[in-house]
Write an enzyme that holds these catalytic residues in place. Structure first.
Site, PDB file in Angstrom:
ATOM      1  CD  GLU A  98     -95.798 -24.963 -53.583  1.00  0.00           C
ATOM      2  OE1 GLU A  98     -96.237 -24.662 -52.438  1.00  0.00           O
ATOM      3  OE2 GLU A  98     -94.730 -25.591 -53.760  1.00  0.00           O
ATOM      4  CD  GLU A 113     -92.931 -22.510 -50.452  1.00  0.00           C
ATOM      5  OE1 GLU A 113     -92.527 -22.987 -49.376  1.00  0.00           O
ATOM      6  OE2 GLU A 113     -94.134 -22.493 -50.777  1.00  0.00           O
TER       7      GLU A 113
END
Length: 384
Positions: A307, A187
């Site tokens: 995710e 991320e």
């Protein structure tokens, strides 16, 4: 991760990849490579990753979570029996430090893990997973165990250390074809850029440096490159914005090892504007395509949704509707995924397991089972 429609008719039955003609007599086997927007095995047969995240190595426990409640091998057996073929396994560079020590392991339940720490403990979990035919994608989730970072380096862990640890792991698992690759950094967000040319912030350039260093020592691995948060003032989920790929693709020494990855969440994580749009959920496929799905839809490269997850899968809730629409989109486009998470102790999303760490959320697993692909062949798995 960041802290009213029925299930569409096409979301029924187990998913079977299109394997092509004349190759059905060969078992799926690694290493994996990209062919257009698909992943293929050593025989050219399509492989789809349909897995889960099992987190903990990236935290101050320096071990997968849940081992205080049960045996680690029974955990892996349950993942297999639940139909998953891949584990995305997050870690922190700090776990490789000499003074890192695992906690949260009940050694009465896991006596064979006593005395193991760092990469030796990782070895044991990885071998257990791959012996069962599960593919393992390693995910550098955090430089240190305290928190995620917006960039791939911080004051404690330099870019050089980041790359050194990746090449160490790439060498270590080179001969295990079911350890399939490196999710380079979890991320990227905030000041992370894509295509700016700034060495300090341009995530695309950093991914090329790390990816090519890994491929030098292990040419079999997939190099998984996540998106960023904002591109051209278009803000999205952390790690989820891959809009920059169109003008600034990642350049690897072997383009057939490149996989792009996005993260995408529902309103249980953050109430994004599109969840309250009058066209929801019909607006969602366009939003996904704009930010990351176009790479797969246009045949540019494989995409892994590394995710996604949430507490509700009910068709009566916004989050449940989102869940179902997203899984349908992934299935329609043959996009791989690793669900967040297997663990129940993810605050915003919960997991496949209930809080007892033993029983599953049946409704959640039943939904995921509508899009699951086979495990890869491995002799050890055949003997189980």
């Amino acid at each position: 991760m960041l802290v009213v429609a029925a299930l569409v008719a096409s979301l029924v039955g187990p998913y079977t990849p299109s394997l092509g003609s004349g190759k059905s007599d060969k078992a799926l086997s690694g290493p994996l490579s990209a062919k257009g927007s698909k992943l293929v095995d050593a025989h050219g047969r399509e492989v789809v990753l349909t897995g889960v995240n099992w987190f903990g190595f990236e935290t101050e426990t320096f071990a997968p979570h849940g081992l205080w409640a049960r045996n680690w091998e029974s955990m892996l057996d349950q993942m297999v029996s639940s139909g998953f073929n891949t584990i995305r396994l997050p870690y922190t560079n700090e776990m490789f430090d000499a003074d890192s020590k695992p906690t949260g392991i009940n050694y009465s339940l896991n006596p064979d893990l006593k005395g193991l720490r760092g990469v030796d403990l990782l070895d044991r979990i990885v071998k257990g997973a791959t012996d069962r035919g599960l593919m393992v994608l390693l995910d550098r989730h955090r430089p240190t165990a305290q928190s995620q970072t917006k960039l791939w380096y911080n004051e404690q862990v330099s870019e050089e250390r980041w790359i050194q640890d990746w090449t160490m792991l790439a060498k270590r698992y080179k001969n295990n074809p079911l350890v399939i690759g490196a999710d380079l950094h979890n991320e990227p967000s905030g000041e992370a850029t894509w295509g700016s040319g700034d060495r300090d912030t341009d995530w695309r350039l950093a991914a090329e440096r790390a990816g090519n260093a890994i491929l030098k020592v292990n040419p079999n691995w997939l190099i998984v490159v996540e998106g960023i948060e904002a591109y051209d003032n278009d803000y999205y989920w952390w790690g989820g914005n891959l809009m920059g790929v169109k003008e600034h693709p990642v350049r690897l020494s072997d383009p057939a090892k490149l996989v792009y990855s996005a993260h995408d969440y529902g309103p249980g994580v953050w109430q994004q504007s599109w969840f309250s749009d009058k066209d929801f959920p019909k607006n969602m496929p366009g939003i996904w395509k704009r930010h990351w799905g176009y790479i797969a839809e246009e045949g540019t490269a494989p995409v892994l949704l590394g995710e996604f997850g949430g507490r509700s899968v009910s068709p009566k809730t916004t989050e449940g509707i989102w869940h179902r629409e997203l899984l349908n989109y992934l299935k329609k486009n043959g996009i791989s995924y690793t669900y967040w998470s297997w663990n129940p102790n993810s605050g915003d999303t919960g997991g496949v397991l209930r809080d007892d760490w033993k029983t599953v959320h049946k409704d959640k697993l039943e939904l995921l089972k509508t899009y699951q692909a086979p495990r890869l062949h491995t002799p050890a798995a055949d003997q189980r």
